[in-house]
Design an enzyme around this catalytic site. Structure first.
Site, PDB file in Angstrom:
ATOM      1  N   TYR A 113      13.933   5.912  -9.598  1.00  0.00           N
ATOM      2  CA  TYR A 113      14.328   5.053  -8.847  1.00  0.00           C
ATOM      3  C   TYR A 113      15.654   4.447  -9.211  1.00  0.00           C
ATOM      4  CZ  TYR A 113       9.330   3.939  -8.538  1.00  0.00           C
ATOM      5  OH  TYR A 113       7.940   3.937  -8.340  1.00  0.00           O
TER       6      TYR A 113
ATOM      7  N   GLY B 138       0.693  -3.081   2.424  1.00  0.00           N
ATOM      8  CA  GLY B 138       1.332  -1.811   3.363  1.00  0.00           C
ATOM      9  C   GLY B 138       0.101  -1.384   4.416  1.00  0.00           C
ATOM     10  N   GLY B 139       0.647  -1.220   5.681  1.00  0.00           N
ATOM     11  CA  GLY B 139       0.304  -0.552   6.771  1.00  0.00           C
ATOM     12  C   GLY B 139      -0.995  -1.288   7.350  1.00  0.00           C
ATOM     13  N   PHE B 140      -0.931  -2.574   7.515  1.00  0.00           N
ATOM     14  CA  PHE B 140      -1.757  -3.709   8.123  1.00  0.00           C
ATOM     15  C   PHE B 140      -1.567  -3.450   9.773  1.00  0.00           C
ATOM     16  CE2 PHE B 140      -2.640  -5.016   4.153  1.00  0.00           C
ATOM     17  CZ  PHE B 140      -3.703  -5.702   4.153  1.00  0.00           C
TER      18      PHE B 140
ATOM     19  N   LEU C 230      -3.852  -7.115  14.137  1.00  0.00           N
ATOM     20  CA  LEU C 230      -5.248  -7.743  14.152  1.00  0.00           C
ATOM     21  C   LEU C 230      -5.629  -7.842  12.671  1.00  0.00           C
ATOM     22  CD1 LEU C 230      -7.524  -8.826  15.683  1.00  0.00           C
ATOM     23  CD2 LEU C 230      -8.797  -6.632  15.467  1.00  0.00           C
TER      24      LEU C 230
END
Length: 287
Positions: A63, A215-217, A220
């Protein structure tokens, strides 16, 4: 005296940690490259995390690279006895900001040494072997890489081991080689592919540490989450964190933020007690 953190504690080998932890990745610059725009603010967030009672911080020498480890050292070294810093090896940063794999034995030995140096410790509390790539887990043997970390553990440079971005088969393969204390994978309300793995790890006393809790919704799914949040008078992030804590006692949280105020909001949100009706509605998101 600070209020107890939501979720209580969990034991990683011989380390007792708060289930609510802190992920340091967002303290680096844009794209997790370079220094933060506000270094003093980043140091303040780390100190606030410890002041609030958080006892585990997730980081990696990749990082920045090196940025978050150096910030952790500047803010918190010498570390309180109760604080445990977890790191990852197995990927490095290229000039384009990518995350190419770096899992050859020489890569891993160098990464462990660099983490020791930047964090200013003689042994790393926990090292996760990052597998797969930026696209997600990949089906391949981890034996050579994991055996390298086991050798470093036997040399006294690592206390405990885990795997990250791993398939179920890789988790099983690692456990045949040496004990692990955690698995760190993508998991949230919308991505429930590790449900069976979480339950089996809980039975065996192994922690599961989800990343990308929002993440990744799909639109809907996001709407359904927002509806529960509105009914509870809180935010979607709060609902997502609270659901994870209530999902299984072996789930540890590492939400990241570069704001002390946002950190406090995340802690308060994770303490939300979801009703039975809320849980039924939320479970439909991942079905």
């Amino acid at each position: 005296m600070t209020a107890p953190l939501p979720g209580g504690t969990w034991t990683l080998g011989d380390l007792t940690v708060t289930r609510f932890g802190y992920g340091a990745m967002q303290l680096a610059g844009p794209g997790v490259m370079g220094p933060p725009a506000d270094r003093d603010g980043a140091l303040a967030v780390l100190r606030e995390a410890v002041d609030l009672g958080i006892t585990h911080i997730d980081t990696s020498d990749a990082y920045g690279p090196r940025v978050t480890n150096e910030l952790i050292r500047a803010a918190l070294h010498p570390y309180p006895e109760s604080l445990h810093v977890m790191t990852k090896v197995g990927a490095h940063r290229d000039e384009q900001g990518g995350w190419p794999p770096a899992r050859r034995p020489e890569d891993l030995r160098r990464a462990v040494r660099e983490n020791l140096d930047t964090l200013g410790v003689e042994a790393l509390d926990l090292v996760n072997l990052r597998l797969g790539n930026a696209e997600g887990p990949q089906a391949e043997s981890l034996a050579e890489a994991f055996e390298t970390l086991v050798a470093l553990q036997q040399e006294g440079l690592i206390r405990h081991l885990g795997v990250s971005n791993a398939t179920v088969e890789q988790v099983a393969e690692a456990r045949r080689i040496a004990p692990i204390v955690c698995v760190q994978n993508m998991y949230n309300l919308a991505h429930r592919h590790d449900d069976e793995l979480i339950d089996s790890l809980a039975d065996d006393g192994i922690a599961y540490v989800p990343f990308f809790p929002l993440g990744g919704f799909s639109p809907l799914q996001s709407s359904a989450l927002s509806a529960v949040a509105a009914r509870s008078g809180t935010t979607p992030m709060s609902v997502a964190l609270a659901w994870l804590l209530q999902r299984s006692p072996n789930i540890l949280l590492i939400p990241g933020t570069s704001s002390a105020a946002h950190l406090r909001e995340n802690i308060a949100g994770a303490g939300l007690q979801l009703s039975g009706d809320d849980l039924v509605e939320l479970d439909k998101i991942g079905s």
